[in-house]
Design a protein around this motif. Structure first.
Motif, PDB file in Angstrom:
ATOM      1  N   ALA A   1     -11.743   9.427  -6.159  1.00  0.00           N
ATOM      2  CA  ALA A   1     -11.435   8.558  -7.295  1.00  0.00           C
ATOM      3  C   ALA A   1      -9.951   8.190  -7.387  1.00  0.00           C
ATOM      4  CB  ALA A   1     -11.908   9.214  -8.595  1.00  0.00           C
ATOM      5  N   PRO A   2      -9.011   9.055  -6.941  1.00  0.00           N
ATOM      6  CA  PRO A   2      -7.600   8.665  -7.022  1.00  0.00           C
ATOM      7  C   PRO A   2      -7.221   7.465  -6.129  1.00  0.00           C
ATOM      8  CG  PRO A   2      -7.786  11.054  -6.838  1.00  0.00           C
ATOM      9  CD  PRO A   2      -9.151  10.475  -6.582  1.00  0.00           C
ATOM     10  N   ILE A   3      -8.103   7.080  -5.196  1.00  0.00           N
ATOM     11  CA  ILE A   3      -7.837   5.875  -4.414  1.00  0.00           C
ATOM     12  C   ILE A   3      -8.161   4.680  -5.306  1.00  0.00           C
ATOM     13  CG2 ILE A   3      -8.512   4.484  -2.420  1.00  0.00           C
ATOM     14  CD1 ILE A   3      -9.115   7.075  -0.910  1.00  0.00           C
ATOM     15  N   THR A   4      -7.136   3.889  -5.616  1.00  0.00           N
ATOM     16  CA  THR A   4      -7.319   2.751  -6.522  1.00  0.00           C
ATOM     17  C   THR A   4      -7.678   1.472  -5.793  1.00  0.00           C
ATOM     18  OG1 THR A   4      -4.951   2.287  -6.480  1.00  0.00           O
ATOM     19  CG2 THR A   4      -5.772   3.716  -8.262  1.00  0.00           C
ATOM     20  N   GLU A   5      -7.263   1.361  -4.530  1.00  0.00           N
ATOM     21  CA  GLU A   5      -7.608   0.193  -3.731  1.00  0.00           C
ATOM     22  C   GLU A   5      -7.662   0.623  -2.269  1.00  0.00           C
ATOM     23  OE1 GLU A   5      -6.280  -4.462  -2.958  1.00  0.00           O
ATOM     24  OE2 GLU A   5      -5.051  -3.199  -4.247  1.00  0.00           O
TER      25      GLU A   5
ATOM     26  N   ARG B   1      -3.106   2.982  -3.353  1.00  0.00           N
ATOM     27  CA  ARG B   1      -3.567   1.930  -2.446  1.00  0.00           C
ATOM     28  C   ARG B   1      -3.503   2.461  -1.013  1.00  0.00           C
ATOM     29  NH1 ARG B   1       0.108  -0.049  -6.006  1.00  0.00           N
ATOM     30  NH2 ARG B   1       1.617   0.052  -4.333  1.00  0.00           N
ATOM     31  N   VAL B   2      -4.660   2.438  -0.339  1.00  0.00           N
ATOM     32  CA  VAL B   2      -4.787   3.064   0.978  1.00  0.00           C
ATOM     33  C   VAL B   2      -5.227   2.040   2.018  1.00  0.00           C
ATOM     34  CG1 VAL B   2      -6.031   4.816   2.317  1.00  0.00           C
ATOM     35  CG2 VAL B   2      -5.313   5.307  -0.037  1.00  0.00           C
ATOM     36  N   LEU B   3      -4.511   2.028   3.145  1.00  0.00           N
ATOM     37  CA  LEU B   3      -4.900   1.215   4.290  1.00  0.00           C
ATOM     38  C   LEU B   3      -5.626   2.123   5.276  1.00  0.00           C
ATOM     39  CD1 LEU B   3      -4.846  -1.488   5.818  1.00  0.00           C
ATOM     40  CD2 LEU B   3      -2.665  -0.750   6.835  1.00  0.00           C
ATOM     41  N   LEU B   4      -6.908   1.879   5.461  1.00  0.00           N
ATOM     42  CA  LEU B   4      -7.757   2.646   6.381  1.00  0.00           C
ATOM     43  C   LEU B   4      -7.664   2.009   7.759  1.00  0.00           C
ATOM     44  CD1 LEU B   4     -10.001   4.793   6.878  1.00  0.00           C
ATOM     45  CD2 LEU B   4     -11.643   3.013   6.199  1.00  0.00           C
ATOM     46  N   VAL B   5      -7.277   2.791   8.778  1.00  0.00           N
ATOM     47  CA  VAL B   5      -7.030   2.258  10.116  1.00  0.00           C
ATOM     48  C   VAL B   5      -7.917   2.943  11.150  1.00  0.00           C
ATOM     49  CG1 VAL B   5      -5.293   1.964  11.935  1.00  0.00           C
ATOM     50  CG2 VAL B   5      -4.632   1.715   9.527  1.00  0.00           C
ATOM     51  N   ASP B   6      -8.551   2.127  11.980  1.00  0.00           N
ATOM     52  CA  ASP B   6      -9.291   2.616  13.141  1.00  0.00           C
ATOM     53  C   ASP B   6      -9.010   1.654  14.284  1.00  0.00           C
ATOM     54  OD1 ASP B   6     -10.905   4.275  14.638  1.00  0.00           O
ATOM     55  OD2 ASP B   6     -12.747   3.853  13.548  1.00  0.00           O
TER      56      ASP B   6
ATOM     57  N   PHE C   1       0.847  -1.191   0.000  1.00  0.00           N
ATOM     58  CA  PHE C   1       0.000   0.000   0.000  1.00  0.00           C
ATOM     59  C   PHE C   1       0.881   1.239   0.000  1.00  0.00           C
ATOM     60  CE2 PHE C   1       0.586  -1.557   4.271  1.00  0.00           C
ATOM     61  CZ  PHE C   1       0.956  -0.440   5.001  1.00  0.00           C
ATOM     62  N   ASP C   2       0.258   2.370  -0.359  1.00  0.00           N
ATOM     63  CA  ASP C   2       0.996   3.626  -0.510  1.00  0.00           C
ATOM     64  C   ASP C   2       0.874   4.544   0.700  1.00  0.00           C
ATOM     65  OD1 ASP C   2       1.661   3.041  -3.312  1.00  0.00           O
ATOM     66  OD2 ASP C   2      -0.497   3.294  -3.636  1.00  0.00           O
ATOM     67  N   THR C   3      -0.293   4.526   1.338  1.00  0.00           N
ATOM     68  CA  THR C   3      -0.599   5.474   2.404  1.00  0.00           C
ATOM     69  C   THR C   3      -1.446   4.794   3.471  1.00  0.00           C
ATOM     70  OG1 THR C   3      -0.651   7.296   0.804  1.00  0.00           O
ATOM     71  CG2 THR C   3      -1.700   7.714   2.918  1.00  0.00           C
ATOM     72  N   ILE C   4      -1.275   5.236   4.700  1.00  0.00           N
ATOM     73  CA  ILE C   4      -2.159   4.832   5.784  1.00  0.00           C
ATOM     74  C   ILE C   4      -3.070   6.014   6.076  1.00  0.00           C
ATOM     75  CG2 ILE C   4      -2.283   4.287   8.252  1.00  0.00           C
ATOM     76  CD1 ILE C   4       0.406   2.802   7.872  1.00  0.00           C
ATOM     77  N   LEU C   5      -4.371   5.760   6.089  1.00  0.00           N
ATOM     78  CA  LEU C   5      -5.358   6.777   6.443  1.00  0.00           C
ATOM     79  C   LEU C   5      -5.977   6.366   7.769  1.00  0.00           C
ATOM     80  CD1 LEU C   5      -7.219   9.219   5.986  1.00  0.00           C
ATOM     81  CD2 LEU C   5      -8.672   7.721   4.576  1.00  0.00           C
TER      82      LEU C   5
ATOM     83  N   SER D   1     -17.806   4.250   2.173  1.00  0.00           N
ATOM     84  CA  SER D   1     -18.721   4.745   1.128  1.00  0.00           C
ATOM     85  C   SER D   1     -18.309   6.129   0.648  1.00  0.00           C
ATOM     86  CB  SER D   1     -20.159   4.793   1.648  1.00  0.00           C
ATOM     87  OG  SER D   1     -20.630   3.503   1.890  1.00  0.00           O
ATOM     88  N   LEU D   2     -17.988   7.000   1.584  1.00  0.00           N
ATOM     89  CA  LEU D   2     -17.564   8.354   1.228  1.00  0.00           C
ATOM     90  C   LEU D   2     -16.267   8.336   0.415  1.00  0.00           C
ATOM     91  CD1 LEU D   2     -17.744  11.544   3.203  1.00  0.00           C
ATOM     92  CD2 LEU D   2     -15.497  10.839   2.449  1.00  0.00           C
ATOM     93  N   LEU D   3     -15.302   7.541   0.831  1.00  0.00           N
ATOM     94  CA  LEU D   3     -14.028   7.477   0.109  1.00  0.00           C
ATOM     95  C   LEU D   3     -14.232   6.960  -1.315  1.00  0.00           C
ATOM     96  CD1 LEU D   3     -11.700   6.093   2.928  1.00  0.00           C
ATOM     97  CD2 LEU D   3     -11.699   8.424   1.985  1.00  0.00           C
TER      98      LEU D   3
END
Length: 174
Positions: free
Chosen positions: A120-124, A94-99, A34-38, A113-115
């Motif tokens: 659109a630039p988020i590919t995965e 590619r984004v890893l969503l963390v909570d 992945f590219d970024t952690i959100l 859903s919002l993302l």
């Protein structure tokens, strides 16, 4: 430590950090790049920060809020920030969503859903949490502990929820 009645889970700092490290290993073993952690602020900030350091990836932050009443113990209206703070301009790739946890699933479902609708630039997009409760309508791609009951999780830093500046001054008087 889970109480006998299954209604409360008390987590120490050592246990909390061990869960984050186990989560990192789950993501690592998946071989997903992945590219970024959100991270979702506030609950995902600590895990997101540590994962960002372990994987050497930029950390983006999206603020959400639903637990406000009774010192953060009662879920209310969900607010999601309009903007994502990221060091790389716009979040993409590619984004890893963390909570911290998938509680009811309401927040994670709404954010995903919002993302998908607005970024659109988020590919995965994949998700990661420390805990997922059996009552959750959202199951993250990666998680450490499944809680079949619905305990209130007492995280080690929650002591600050009841600590005002005046109480802190009183504590540190010399």
């Amino acid at each position: 430590m889970l109480t006998e009645d299954g209604k409360h889970l008390y987590v120490s700092y050592d246990e909390y950090h061990a869960l984050i490290e186990k989560l990192a290993l789950k993501v690592h073993h998946s071989d997903w790049q992945f590219d970024t952690i959100l991270c979702l602020a506030r609950g995902g900030m600590r895990p997101g920060d540590i994962l960002s350091r372990i994987f050497d990836k930029p950390l983006a932050i999206m603020s959400t809020s639903s637990y406000r009443a009774d010192a953060g113990t009662v879920q209310g209206h969900l607010d999601i920030a309009r903007y994502i703070t990221t060091p790389n301009g716009e979040i993409a790739g590619r984004v890893l969503l963390v909570d911290d946890l998938a509680d009811t699933g309401h927040t994670l479902n709404a954010v995903v859903s919002l993302l998908k609708a607005r970024y659109a630039p988020i590919t995965e997009l994949r998700s990661a949490t420390l805990w997922v409760k059996g009552v959750s309508t959202f199951v993250p791609d990666y998680y450490v502990d499944f809680l079949p009951t619905d305990p209130w999780i007492h995280q080690p830093f929650e002591t600050y929820d009841a600590l005002s500046p005046d109480k802190l001054l009183e504590r540190w008087k010399v």
